[in-house]
Design an enzyme around this catalytic site. Structure first.
Site, PDB file in Angstrom:
ATOM      1  N   HIS A   1      35.867 -44.385  15.983  1.00 41.06           N
ATOM      2  CA  HIS A   1      34.443 -44.010  15.920  1.00 41.06           C
ATOM      3  C   HIS A   1      33.960 -43.354  17.212  1.00 41.06           C
ATOM      4  O   HIS A   1      32.831 -42.885  17.260  1.00 41.06           O
ATOM      5  CB  HIS A   1      33.622 -45.259  15.629  1.00 41.06           C
ATOM      6  CG  HIS A   1      33.713 -46.255  16.762  1.00 41.06           C
ATOM      7  ND1 HIS A   1      34.894 -46.907  17.075  1.00 41.06           N
ATOM      8  CD2 HIS A   1      32.811 -46.661  17.663  1.00 41.06           C
ATOM      9  CE1 HIS A   1      34.692 -47.673  18.113  1.00 41.06           C
ATOM     10  NE2 HIS A   1      33.435 -47.551  18.503  1.00 41.06           N
ATOM     11  N   ASP A   2      34.775 -43.358  18.260  1.00 38.45           N
ATOM     12  CA  ASP A   2      34.371 -42.737  19.538  1.00 38.45           C
ATOM     13  C   ASP A   2      35.076 -41.413  19.768  1.00 38.45           C
ATOM     14  O   ASP A   2      34.921 -40.798  20.828  1.00 38.45           O
ATOM     15  CB  ASP A   2      34.735 -43.657  20.714  1.00 38.45           C
ATOM     16  CG  ASP A   2      33.873 -44.897  20.761  1.00 38.45           C
ATOM     17  OD1 ASP A   2      32.738 -44.851  20.256  1.00 38.45           O
ATOM     18  OD2 ASP A   2      34.335 -45.911  21.311  1.00 38.45           O
TER      19      ASP A   2
ATOM     20  N   ASP B   1      34.246 -57.085  15.998  1.00 41.49           N
ATOM     21  CA  ASP B   1      34.101 -56.407  17.282  1.00 41.49           C
ATOM     22  C   ASP B   1      33.286 -57.298  18.231  1.00 41.49           C
ATOM     23  O   ASP B   1      32.123 -57.589  17.958  1.00 41.49           O
ATOM     24  CB  ASP B   1      33.339 -55.091  17.034  1.00 41.49           C
ATOM     25  CG  ASP B   1      33.814 -53.967  17.914  1.00 41.49           C
ATOM     26  OD1 ASP B   1      33.923 -54.188  19.132  1.00 41.49           O
ATOM     27  OD2 ASP B   1      34.065 -52.866  17.387  1.00 41.49           O
TER      28      ASP B   1
ATOM     29  N   ASP C   1      35.251 -55.122  23.038  1.00 35.11           N
ATOM     30  CA  ASP C   1      34.653 -53.889  23.553  1.00 35.11           C
ATOM     31  C   ASP C   1      34.681 -53.846  25.084  1.00 35.11           C
ATOM     32  O   ASP C   1      34.325 -54.832  25.737  1.00 35.11           O
ATOM     33  CB  ASP C   1      33.194 -53.855  23.062  1.00 35.11           C
ATOM     34  CG  ASP C   1      32.527 -52.525  23.317  1.00 35.11           C
ATOM     35  OD1 ASP C   1      33.013 -51.509  22.813  1.00 35.11           O
ATOM     36  OD2 ASP C   1      31.506 -52.499  24.048  1.00 35.11           O
TER      37      ASP C   1
ATOM     38  N   GLU D   1      39.631 -53.291  24.293  1.00 32.55           N
ATOM     39  CA  GLU D   1      39.402 -51.883  24.605  1.00 32.55           C
ATOM     40  C   GLU D   1      39.479 -51.789  26.125  1.00 32.55           C
ATOM     41  O   GLU D   1      38.562 -52.213  26.828  1.00 32.55           O
ATOM     42  CB  GLU D   1      38.036 -51.425  24.097  1.00 32.55           C
ATOM     43  CG  GLU D   1      37.899 -49.915  24.220  1.00 32.55           C
ATOM     44  CD  GLU D   1      36.459 -49.416  24.172  1.00 32.55           C
ATOM     45  OE1 GLU D   1      36.239 -48.265  23.796  1.00 32.55           O
ATOM     46  OE2 GLU D   1      35.539 -50.184  24.548  1.00 32.55           O
TER      47      GLU D   1
HETATM   48  C1  NOJ Z   1      33.002 -48.702  23.352  1.00 37.09           C
HETATM   49  C2  NOJ Z   1      32.559 -48.530  21.945  1.00 37.09           C
HETATM   50  O1  NOJ Z   1      33.669 -48.225  21.156  1.00 37.09           O
HETATM   51  C3  NOJ Z   1      31.520 -47.448  21.951  1.00 37.09           C
HETATM   52  O2  NOJ Z   1      31.174 -47.022  20.663  1.00 37.09           O
HETATM   53  C4  NOJ Z   1      30.326 -47.951  22.716  1.00 37.09           C
HETATM   54  O3  NOJ Z   1      29.386 -46.910  22.846  1.00 37.09           O
HETATM   55  C5  NOJ Z   1      30.712 -48.439  24.107  1.00 37.09           C
HETATM   56  N1  NOJ Z   1      31.920 -49.212  24.113  1.00 37.09           N
HETATM   57  C6  NOJ Z   1      29.641 -49.318  24.679  1.00 37.09           C
HETATM   58  O4  NOJ Z   1      29.612 -50.544  23.991  1.00 37.09           O
END
Ligand code: NOJ
Length: 573
Positions: free
Chosen positions: A344-345, A113, A215, A269
């Site tokens: 995970h989000d 990541d 990210d 992302e």
């Molecule tokens: C996306 C990540 O997946 C998330 O977990 C994170 O809080 C934010 N970006 C900030 O890095």
């Protein structure tokens, strides 16, 4: 050679060029919650190493690891204080090397990541940068001198006042942080900073990692005059952030300087990227990324406000189909998609899109896995979804660990907002739902740790765990292995053309995957009622049922009498 020429040369089957990252299935591991090896209650690299045979047994090709770098953990590793060191809680560089070689020995690639929109405020660059206005690292971050007045508002996701500018007395200036104040944004407009990042990327690629998940990569470029946000954005800050002036230039530069020199994969992302701009990120001409994650699907069914709240009108299957069909079509001839239903989000896949009641948890988990593994995009499976793990639905704020939930809670409380409403919503949407420890067996703490877990386990572990599912022929876990194998066996399921059937059907999601003369039909009952589905005459007659998630499947000629949450993949004649 262009992607199209390459495609014509290397494939008589498909119109796009073939690549390992198009054919692979990705398994996402959140290291903090996967397996603890030393009893401190926190998952670690040795823990993952101890489970390599399990990972291999799944049949996955690529592992994506959430951040493992040195970090004070304000946002569980998404605040990096040293990009080339391992977080001590997770282990050492030696552990990392062992993990990498252990995966490679098993023919599994490793994607890490890359958190490069921001660093931690404890990174040496930031410490230097804030120390004086003339420090050589000053321009590694975005500073606004206070004598110019307060800068125009920028929204911060993790700040209690939603203010992305933090005043720093030391040099009488504000710095920018789209996320928490401990996650200052890096200044990509500075070429020197970009070179530092490329160096870090090369460090890991030279070690042998196989790629990066990048990210919030859509946010890296900023208009450094920091004007008021233009009206066309209608206060939609993420959309504004995702349209920085030099974003594509930087992605292309990154590709040229780094990625094009390795046989690696990149997945960005891409928060707030509009489908109309999708190809610019991944088409063969743009030479930027390989794939990216869009948010149209995971945001569907939520209210549009500052914290995620379920829309009381829920979501409809027709809307869901529309989103996935649209995102399929945009990459039909060029570029390539990624598909996920949880990470995970996000809350747990089965709680969000299936039905996690004891009656339907297994069937609907299998149905959703069938969907992910039969679409024309690289599937990303989040750890635990292969055993049908569910949302934990914490009642007490004390149980939450996630900065996102905690910040919103305090904000709502301090402004006399409706805390109960918020807490109820979090049961459906909070990120911690997906961050509870992996459930390995029926022993204490589900075999995750011998110590006190950093976050509570889901109390359902006694009947939702991997060991139990190993013993059951028809478990979610064994079904996952089978459907994954099927994807590998039938190139139609990877490269074949996708065609949606019965767009208006609110119960059944059905589509065909066609490659040359081979036609496969996928039927998924997303509802808890029986739903007959008639195979249209013009597409063919039902042939072999390649997989079915329930004990039996009932046909009346060309009508399939789908039971609740039934999924089937059928060859058409
Ligand atoms: C996306 C990540 O997946 C998330 O977990 C994170 O809080 C934010 N970006 C900030 O890095």
């Amino acid at each position: 050679m262009s992607e199209k020429q390459n495609a014509q040369n290397n494939s008589e089957h498909s119109i796009v060029a073939k690549n390992w990252w198009k054919e692979g299935v990705v398994y996402q591991i959140y290291p903090r919650s996967f397996k603890d090896s030393n009893g401190d209650g926190i998952g670690d690299l040795q823990g993952i190493i101890s489970k390599l045979d399990y990972i291999q047994s799944l049949g996955v090709d690529i592992v994506w690891l959430n951040p493992i770098f040195a970090s004070p953990n304000d946002d569980n590793g998404y605040d990096v204080s040293d990009y080339c060191a391992i977080m001590p809680e997770f282990g050492t560089m030696n552990d990392f090397d062992l993990l990498l070689s252990g995966l490679h020995e098993r023919n599994i690639k490793l994607v890490i990541d890359g958190v490069f929109n921001h660093s931690s405020d404890e990174h040496i660059w930031f410490k230097e940068s804030r120390s004086s206005r003339t420090n050589k690292y000053r321009n590694y971050y975005h500073w606004w001198p206070a004598e110019k007045g307060k800068p125009h508002h920028r929204f911060s996701f993790f700040d209690e006042n939603n203010d992305a500018w933090k005043y720093d007395e030391l040099t009488d200036a504000y710095y920018l942080h789209y996320f928490s104040a401990k996650q200052p944004d890096l200044n990509w407009e500075n070429p020197q900073l970009r070179q530092e990042i490329y160096k870090i990327m090369r460090f890991w690629l030279d070690k042998g990692v196989d790629g990066f998940r990048l990210d919030v990569i859509s946010f890296i470029s900023k208009d450094v005059s920091f004007p008021p946000i233009p009206e066309i954005y209608n206060n939609d800050f993420p959309r504004y952030y995702a349209n920085g002036p030099h974003l594509h230039q930087y992605l292309q530069e990154m590709n040229k300087e780094v990625f094009s020199n390795y046989n690696c994969m990149t997945v960005g992302e891409c928060v707030a990227v509009d489908i109309n701009d999708a190809l610019q990120f991944v088409d063969s001409e743009s030479k930027a990324l390989n794939m990216f994650f869009h948010f149209d699907s995971v945001d569907y069914g939520y209210k549009k406000n500052e914290f995620k709240q379920p829309d009381p009108n829920g979501w409809k299957l027709t809307g869901f189909k529309e989103i996935f069909s649209k995102w399929n079509d945009v990459f039909a001839d060029n570029g390539w998609g990624s598909i996920y239903l949880g990470n995970h989000d996000q809350p747990r896949m089965v709680s969000r899109w299936g039905n996690d009641s004891p009656e339907y948890r297994e069937a609907s988990s299998k149905m959703l896995l069938t969907f992910l593994l039969t679409m024309r995009s690289t599937p990303y499976i989040y750890m635990g979804d292969e055993i049908g793990m569910r949302n934990i639905r914490f009642n007490a704020i004390e149980d939450y660990r996630d900065i996102d939930t905690l910040k919103n809670y305090h904000q709502i409380k301090n402004t006399n907002g409706d805390v109960d409403y918020f807490m109820e919503g979090q049961k459906a949407t909070a990120r911690d739902n997906a961050r509870t420890p992996f459930q390995w067996n029926e022993k204490e703490h589900a075999g995750f740790t011998d110590g006190e877990p950093w976050i509570k386990l889901n109390p359902d572990w006694e009947f939702v765990n991997a060991a139990l599912q190993e013993t059951m022929e028809d478990s979610v876990l064994n079904y996952f292995r089978k459907i994954l194998k099927l994807r590998k066996q039938f190139p139609e399921l990877i490269y074949g053309k996708y065609e949606l059937l019965e767009k208006e059907n609110e119960e059944v999601y059905a589509y065909t995957r066609i490659l040359n003369d081979e036609k496969i039909l996928v039927v998924l009952n997303f509802s808890k009622t029986n739903a007959p589905f008639s195979i249209p005459e013009n597409i063919g007659l039902p042939g072999e049922v390649l997989i079915n998630n329930l004990k039996e499947i009932i046909f009346h000629k060309s009508v399939i009498e789908l039971l609740p949450y039934q999924a089937a993949v059928i060859r058409l004649l």
